[in-house]
Design a protein around this motif. Sequence first.
Motif, PDB file in Angstrom:
ATOM      1  N   ILE A 101       0.879  -1.172   0.000  1.00 43.05           N
ATOM      2  CA  ILE A 101       0.000   0.000   0.000  1.00 43.05           C
ATOM      3  C   ILE A 101       0.913   1.218   0.000  1.00 43.05           C
ATOM      4  O   ILE A 101       1.665   1.419   0.956  1.00 43.05           O
ATOM      5  CB  ILE A 101      -0.911   0.039   1.241  1.00 43.05           C
ATOM      6  CG1 ILE A 101      -1.700  -1.276   1.382  1.00 43.05           C
ATOM      7  CG2 ILE A 101      -1.835   1.252   1.193  1.00 43.05           C
ATOM      8  CD1 ILE A 101      -2.714  -1.522   0.294  1.00 43.05           C
ATOM      9  N   PHE A 102       0.895   2.010  -1.060  1.00 45.42           N
ATOM     10  CA  PHE A 102       1.872   3.081  -1.210  1.00 45.42           C
ATOM     11  C   PHE A 102       1.351   4.425  -0.684  1.00 45.42           C
ATOM     12  O   PHE A 102       0.171   4.752  -0.844  1.00 45.42           O
ATOM     13  CB  PHE A 102       2.297   3.195  -2.674  1.00 45.42           C
ATOM     14  CG  PHE A 102       3.051   1.988  -3.156  1.00 45.42           C
ATOM     15  CD1 PHE A 102       4.289   1.678  -2.616  1.00 45.42           C
ATOM     16  CD2 PHE A 102       2.512   1.141  -4.118  1.00 45.42           C
ATOM     17  CE1 PHE A 102       4.989   0.552  -3.032  1.00 45.42           C
ATOM     18  CE2 PHE A 102       3.202   0.028  -4.544  1.00 45.42           C
ATOM     19  CZ  PHE A 102       4.442  -0.271  -4.004  1.00 45.42           C
ATOM     20  N   VAL A 103       2.270   5.163  -0.070  1.00 44.05           N
ATOM     21  CA  VAL A 103       1.949   6.447   0.554  1.00 44.05           C
ATOM     22  C   VAL A 103       2.900   7.524   0.037  1.00 44.05           C
ATOM     23  O   VAL A 103       4.096   7.284  -0.132  1.00 44.05           O
ATOM     24  CB  VAL A 103       2.029   6.340   2.097  1.00 44.05           C
ATOM     25  CG1 VAL A 103       1.943   7.714   2.754  1.00 44.05           C
ATOM     26  CG2 VAL A 103       0.904   5.447   2.618  1.00 44.05           C
ATOM     27  N   ASP A 104       2.357   8.704  -0.184  1.00 38.34           N
ATOM     28  CA  ASP A 104       3.068   9.838  -0.762  1.00 38.34           C
ATOM     29  C   ASP A 104       4.135  10.402   0.190  1.00 38.34           C
ATOM     30  O   ASP A 104       4.198  10.054   1.378  1.00 38.34           O
ATOM     31  CB  ASP A 104       2.051  10.936  -1.099  1.00 38.34           C
ATOM     32  CG  ASP A 104       2.550  11.926  -2.143  1.00 38.34           C
ATOM     33  OD1 ASP A 104       3.665  11.745  -2.677  1.00 38.34           O
ATOM     34  OD2 ASP A 104       1.810  12.885  -2.426  1.00 38.34           O
ATOM     35  N   ALA A 116      -0.558  11.679   5.170  1.00 39.70           N
ATOM     36  CA  ALA A 116      -1.040  10.666   4.225  1.00 39.70           C
ATOM     37  C   ALA A 116      -0.937   9.272   4.826  1.00 39.70           C
ATOM     38  O   ALA A 116      -1.773   8.398   4.548  1.00 39.70           O
ATOM     39  CB  ALA A 116      -0.249  10.748   2.926  1.00 39.70           C
ATOM     40  N   LEU A 117       0.074   9.051   5.657  1.00 41.98           N
ATOM     41  CA  LEU A 117       0.234   7.755   6.323  1.00 41.98           C
ATOM     42  C   LEU A 117      -0.968   7.458   7.206  1.00 41.98           C
ATOM     43  O   LEU A 117      -1.543   6.359   7.137  1.00 41.98           O
ATOM     44  CB  LEU A 117       1.520   7.764   7.162  1.00 41.98           C
ATOM     45  CG  LEU A 117       1.754   6.565   8.074  1.00 41.98           C
ATOM     46  CD1 LEU A 117       1.876   5.274   7.272  1.00 41.98           C
ATOM     47  CD2 LEU A 117       3.004   6.781   8.939  1.00 41.98           C
ATOM     48  N   GLU A 118      -1.376   8.432   8.008  1.00 36.92           N
ATOM     49  CA  GLU A 118      -2.524   8.204   8.889  1.00 36.92           C
ATOM     50  C   GLU A 118      -3.810   8.022   8.084  1.00 36.92           C
ATOM     51  O   GLU A 118      -4.653   7.188   8.424  1.00 36.92           O
ATOM     52  CB  GLU A 118      -2.676   9.345   9.889  1.00 36.92           C
ATOM     53  CG  GLU A 118      -3.772   9.081  10.913  1.00 36.92           C
ATOM     54  CD  GLU A 118      -3.671   9.941  12.149  1.00 36.92           C
ATOM     55  OE1 GLU A 118      -4.173   9.512  13.214  1.00 36.92           O
ATOM     56  OE2 GLU A 118      -3.094  11.042  12.057  1.00 36.92           O
ATOM     57  N   LEU A 335      -2.836   0.108  -4.301  1.00 40.97           N
ATOM     58  CA  LEU A 335      -3.451   1.319  -3.762  1.00 40.97           C
ATOM     59  C   LEU A 335      -2.394   2.367  -3.444  1.00 40.97           C
ATOM     60  O   LEU A 335      -1.258   2.040  -3.084  1.00 40.97           O
ATOM     61  CB  LEU A 335      -4.244   0.981  -2.503  1.00 40.97           C
ATOM     62  CG  LEU A 335      -5.514   0.140  -2.699  1.00 40.97           C
ATOM     63  CD1 LEU A 335      -6.095  -0.250  -1.349  1.00 40.97           C
ATOM     64  CD2 LEU A 335      -6.538   0.902  -3.527  1.00 40.97           C
ATOM     65  N   TYR A 336      -2.805   3.624  -3.556  1.00 42.96           N
ATOM     66  CA  TYR A 336      -1.894   4.748  -3.300  1.00 42.96           C
ATOM     67  C   TYR A 336      -2.668   5.827  -2.562  1.00 42.96           C
ATOM     68  O   TYR A 336      -3.794   6.173  -2.940  1.00 42.96           O
ATOM     69  CB  TYR A 336      -1.340   5.284  -4.618  1.00 42.96           C
ATOM     70  CG  TYR A 336      -0.675   6.637  -4.510  1.00 42.96           C
ATOM     71  CD1 TYR A 336       0.519   6.793  -3.815  1.00 42.96           C
ATOM     72  CD2 TYR A 336      -1.241   7.772  -5.100  1.00 42.96           C
ATOM     73  CE1 TYR A 336       1.139   8.035  -3.714  1.00 42.96           C
ATOM     74  CE2 TYR A 336      -0.635   9.009  -5.008  1.00 42.96           C
ATOM     75  CZ  TYR A 336       0.545   9.133  -4.311  1.00 42.96           C
ATOM     76  OH  TYR A 336       1.145  10.356  -4.206  1.00 42.96           O
ATOM     77  N   TYR A 337      -2.041   6.386  -1.522  1.00 46.40           N
ATOM     78  CA  TYR A 337      -2.646   7.457  -0.734  1.00 46.40           C
ATOM     79  C   TYR A 337      -1.733   8.686  -0.766  1.00 46.40           C
ATOM     80  O   TYR A 337      -0.539   8.584  -0.494  1.00 46.40           O
ATOM     81  CB  TYR A 337      -2.855   7.007   0.710  1.00 46.40           C
ATOM     82  CG  TYR A 337      -3.881   5.910   0.857  1.00 46.40           C
ATOM     83  CD1 TYR A 337      -5.201   6.204   1.189  1.00 46.40           C
ATOM     84  CD2 TYR A 337      -3.533   4.573   0.649  1.00 46.40           C
ATOM     85  CE1 TYR A 337      -6.152   5.195   1.322  1.00 46.40           C
ATOM     86  CE2 TYR A 337      -4.472   3.565   0.782  1.00 46.40           C
ATOM     87  CZ  TYR A 337      -5.784   3.878   1.119  1.00 46.40           C
ATOM     88  OH  TYR A 337      -6.711   2.879   1.242  1.00 46.40           O
TER      89      TYR A 337
END
Length: 374
Positions: A101-104, A116-118, A335-337
Amino acid sequence: MNQEKIWLSSPHMGGNEQKYIEQAFKENWIAPLGPNVTGFEEDLQNYLGENSYVSALSSGTAALHLGLIQLGVVSGDEVICQTFTFSASANPIVYQGAIPIFVDSEEETWNICPIALEEAILDRIQKGKKPKAIIAVHLYGMPFKVNEVLAVANKYEIPVLEDSAESLGSTYKGKKCGTFGRISILSFNGNKIITTSGGGALVTNSQKVKEKTIFLATQARDNAPHYQHSHIGYNYRMSNICAGIGRGQMEILDNHIGKRREMNQFYQSIFSTIDSVSVFNEPNNEYYSNHWLSAILLLNYETREALRLAFEKVNIETRPLWKPMHLQPVFKDCLYYGNNIAESLFEKGLCLPSGSNLTTSDKERIATVIRDFF
C-alpha cells in the motif's frame, strides 16, 4: 577523445580493506562466517550505539525480507510503503505474498508523509485490513520525520521497518538513523556511502531477533548433528571476504560522510545565484544528512531532461530521482494514498555526482556544465 566518466556515486576504498581480505585468505575463512563477519557486526554496533544488534547479510533487500518475516508479515497481509523510493523497499513485501500500500511524500524531507500515512491506515482499518507493518525510508540520506511517523505508527500499534539503506551516518535529533525502527536495515551496495561490494545488515535492539535473523539467513538449520530444517531458510549471510571490505570501509566512514557533505555544499554554492534551482538540504538543525546523493529540483521536466542530457554529452552521470512505486508497471494495481508530491519530485528532480572520491578536476568539469547550461 571522450573524457573519463564521472560517476554518480562510485566505490571509494580507503586502503586497509585489502589487509582484512588477505587475513581471511591466510586463515582460510572463505565462508559466510568468520572473524571479519563478527568484527564488521561489532564495528557497526559500536557505531550505531547502545542496544544495537547487527546481523551482516548479503544485501539490504535480504535484510528487508527477513525484517518482514520477523514482523509476522504473511501472505494476504497489507504493508504500507513509501512510494518515493527504490524498488528494493517494496519488492520484499511481494516476496511474502503480501500487498503493498503506497503512501506519498512530504515536501521537506521527501520522505513518507505522516498525514497521508494516517489517512491510509484509517482507510485500511475501515475496510477491515489493518496494515501489518510500515516501511519508511531515509531517502538520499535525509532522515524522515521520525517523531511524527513514529507517533502515527505507535497510535495504531503498527511496527516500523526502517529502511536506512542510504542513510548510514545520518542522524535525527542526534540519534543515528538505523536505530529508530522496530527493525532497521542498512545497505552496502557498490554505490553506497561505504560498500562491501554487495551486502547489507539488519539492525535491531534485541539479541533474540539478531539470533533469529542469522538462523534464517543460514538456511534455518536446526540444532542437530545432521541437516534438519523445521523452518524455511535463506542463503542471506554475508561472506567473510565481503565483511573484510566492510571493516576497512568502517575506518573511513566519517571521512566519506564529510566528503559527501562537502559535495552538497559545492552544489549549494554553484546554484546560490540560480533562482530556478533548489538544492535538497536539511529542513532544520534537527536533521543531519550524510548527503549520500546530492539532488536538485528544477522548474519542470523539460529543463531537468535538458540538463541531464547536457551532462551525459560530456560523460558525466546524473540520474532522475526515484520514479514512485505506484507509477511502476509492476505495481500499477496497488493502492496509493496522497497527492502528487512524489510525482512532482520525480518529474523535476535530478541526482548529481556525489562521490567521496571526486577530484578538483571533476568538480570543475561539473561546474562548467552547470554554468554553460544556465
